[in-house]
Design a protein around this motif. Structure first.
Motif, PDB file in Angstrom:
ATOM      1  N   UNK A  62      -6.891  -4.729   6.318  1.00 47.60           N
ATOM      2  CA  UNK A  62      -5.924  -4.996   7.064  1.00 47.60           C
ATOM      3  C   UNK A  62      -5.578  -3.884   8.076  1.00 47.60           C
ATOM      4  N   UNK A  63      -5.047  -4.207   9.132  1.00 56.83           N
ATOM      5  CA  UNK A  63      -5.038  -3.249  10.138  1.00 56.83           C
ATOM      6  C   UNK A  63      -3.806  -2.212   9.800  1.00 56.83           C
ATOM      7  N   UNK A  64      -2.931  -2.764   8.776  1.00 60.64           N
ATOM      8  CA  UNK A  64      -1.668  -1.882   8.462  1.00 60.64           C
ATOM      9  C   UNK A  64      -1.987  -0.506   8.091  1.00 60.64           C
ATOM     10  N   UNK A  65      -3.432  -0.370   7.718  1.00 62.68           N
ATOM     11  CA  UNK A  65      -4.062   0.906   7.176  1.00 62.68           C
ATOM     12  C   UNK A  65      -4.012   2.041   8.421  1.00 62.68           C
ATOM     13  N   UNK A  66      -3.516   1.562   9.807  1.00 64.29           N
ATOM     14  CA  UNK A  66      -3.312   2.548  10.931  1.00 64.29           C
ATOM     15  C   UNK A  66      -1.808   3.338  10.550  1.00 64.29           C
ATOM     16  N   UNK A  67      -1.007   2.588   9.715  1.00 64.57           N
ATOM     17  CA  UNK A  67       0.180   3.167   9.409  1.00 64.57           C
ATOM     18  C   UNK A  67       0.021   4.128   8.100  1.00 64.57           C
TER      19      UNK A  67
ATOM     20  N   UNK B 230      -5.657   4.697  -3.534  1.00 61.60           N
ATOM     21  CA  UNK B 230      -4.032   4.523  -3.576  1.00 61.60           C
ATOM     22  C   UNK B 230      -3.509   3.751  -2.099  1.00 61.60           C
ATOM     23  N   UNK B 231      -4.417   3.957  -1.207  1.00 60.39           N
ATOM     24  CA  UNK B 231      -3.954   3.161  -0.012  1.00 60.39           C
ATOM     25  C   UNK B 231      -4.714   1.880   0.228  1.00 60.39           C
ATOM     26  N   UNK B 232      -5.782   1.555  -0.298  1.00 56.86           N
ATOM     27  CA  UNK B 232      -6.726   0.489  -0.009  1.00 56.86           C
ATOM     28  C   UNK B 232      -7.321  -0.173  -1.443  1.00 56.86           C
ATOM     29  N   UNK B 233      -6.562  -1.170  -1.665  1.00 54.85           N
ATOM     30  CA  UNK B 233      -7.000  -1.882  -2.954  1.00 54.85           C
ATOM     31  C   UNK B 233      -7.757  -3.195  -2.959  1.00 54.85           C
ATOM     32  N   UNK B 234      -9.055  -3.311  -3.248  1.00 53.30           N
ATOM     33  CA  UNK B 234      -9.833  -4.475  -3.161  1.00 53.30           C
ATOM     34  C   UNK B 234      -9.851  -5.222  -4.299  1.00 53.30           C
TER      35      UNK B 234
END
Ligand code: IMP
Length: 432
Positions: free
Chosen positions: A56-61, A96-100
């Motif tokens: 998700x592009x939310x990762x940029x935040x 803790x920011x990317x969960x698959x």
């Protein structure tokens, strides 16, 4: 308000990436729930272009948590490339920011090969992205798929791969006359992927359940579009998943009753990549002008293919609203359509059965209809600096109001350029 779902309300490529990026600022968690790297979101922030296919592009935040849900199919090489590209731009990608989700399915080399072999055999019948999406979902439904839980367990991976590969190789060699894939090569390649992905794999459904209980604001990003939905789209010219908001319920384990707003994203004109009916398509000079209008032309961010372009089709947009429960609209590329004069919009189809104002789900009948248009004068002015709806040129505001009246849905966001800030927002979706 805690769950907002964005959905494409056309054939994908509605400019969802930018809207999702814009809304991500207000969310705590951003969720991807279906599809795979057939999707492509292009986001421009301060002149830097980022293209996302899975994450998700939310990762940029910074501070946002991004989830790749169980309904997604993941090509490990692609998600790892995305992680590396983000790291190279100094964007943190930690577990803790990317969960698959461990329940998400893995795209295997035979999926990509079979996707391409079938497209070649049929002369590009569907015009798929050839990323192995359809074959991966076929295996999921046939219960021979490999999930991330399986990938990260070497013994189970070997066992499951052996079972499935034997069957796939028979298909690859016997039906398509191509070369069999070697088990050991796949194991070696995928073991390396597993080692890097293992820290990110977890029970995302439980994480979301806890987050909902804590009143976190959750944004689900839709991919592809309503007209590519496997049930509700222009079948068979569709993708293999549920692309409407309901897909977030199964693809990320979000209880349907928790969904507050369904934001349908619609481009101010219509585009499509791949095969399939397109009633308002413009194949000549006007289509070319639409393709090149605005700062970013209409070329696929996944495959680079030129997109087919045409006028906005309100018959199909009304259908997307109805079938997907869309209760807010974001209109994108208003700046681009303003380069055309006049601007035309399809309001109904004339068919042997009379006037058709909505689609009945039967794509076989498209060759018997004629779109009926109304024309709008263009504003022919740069609107990229406008930030309040009241400041839009009268003609541009009228165009948006017409879409609202014809669909019965308020346009809460209007995009006037590709940059994050080039946006008119008329309502805070998370706090109403
Ligand atoms: P697949 O999803 O690769 O199987 O392709 C099926 C159809 O959906 C083809 O017409 C693709 O061009 C189209 N498609 C898949 N993903 C997208 C997308 O993200 N945007 C636009 N079209 C897409």
């Amino acid at each position: 308000m805690s769950v907002v779902i964005t959905v494409g309300s056309q054939w994908g490529d509605e400019g969802k990436g930018k809207i999702i990026d814009y809304l991500s600022e207000q969310a705590d968690i951003v969720v991807r729930h279906q599809g795979g790297n057939n999707a492509g979101h292009t986001i421009r922030v301060e002149g830097v272009q980022h293209i996302f296919h899975i994450i998700p592009s939310g990762i940029l935040h910074p501070e946002k948590v991004c989830i790749v849900g169980n309904g997604v199919v993941i090509d490990p090489a692609v998600i790892l490339q995305e992680i590396d590209s983000l790291l190279s731009h100094n964007i943190s990608v930690e577990p803790d920011r990317l969960k698959i989700s461990g329940q998400a399915h893995v795209i295997m080399p035979y999926h990509k090969l079979l996707d391409s072999l079938e497209e070649e055999r049929t002369g590009g019948r569907l015009g798929t992205t050839r990323r192995g999406i359809g074959p991966a979902y076929q295996d999921k439904a046939a219960r021979i798929g490999i999930r991330l839980w399986d990938l990260i367990d070497p013994d189970i991976f070997r066992k499951k791969l052996r079972y499935t590969l034997e069957q796939k190789n028979r298909l690859i060699t016997g039906v398509y006359g191509s070369q069999a894939l070697q088990e050991e090569n796949i194991i070696e390649e995928y073991r390396a992927y597993a080692d890097r992905l293992r820290p990110f794999v977890c029970n995302t459904a439980e994480f979301l359940e806890i987050s909902l209980a804590r009143q976190k604001r959750i944004l689900c990003e839709g991919n592809q579009g309503t007209l590519l939905d496997v049930d509700h789209g222009t079948y068979p010219y569709v993708t293999s998943t549920c692309t409407i908001a309901a897909g977030a319920a199964t693809g990320a384990a979000i209880p349907p009753w928790r969904i507050d707003r369904i934001l349908g994203i619609a481009k101010a004109f219509q585009t499509r990549v791949g095969e399939g009916p397109f009633p308002t398509e413009l194949t000549g000079e006007i289509g070319n002008r639409l393709r090149n209008a605005g700062p970013v032309g209409e070329f696929g961010s996944t495959t680079g293919r030129p997109r087919r372009c045409g006028w906005l089709d309100l018959v199909l947009l009304r259908y997307a609203v109805r079938v997907g429960g869309i209760n807010a609209l974001a209109i994108t590329k208003l700046d681009a359509v303003g380069e055309m004069d006049p601007i035309r919009v399809c309001v109904a189809y004339d068919s042997p059965d009379g006037e058709q104002r909505t689609f009945d789900g039967n794509a076989n009948r498209f060759d018997k209809i004629t779109p009926r248009y109304v024309s709008f004068p263009s504003w022919k002015r740069d609107i990229s600096t406008v930030r309040r709806f009241e400041d839009l040129p009268q003609e541009a505001a009228n165009y948006v109001r017409f879409i609202e009246e014809e669909t019965g849905v308020p346009a809460v966001i209007v995009s006037v350029g590709p940059e994050r800030g080039e946006t008119i927002c008329r309502e805070d979706l998370f706090s109403r």
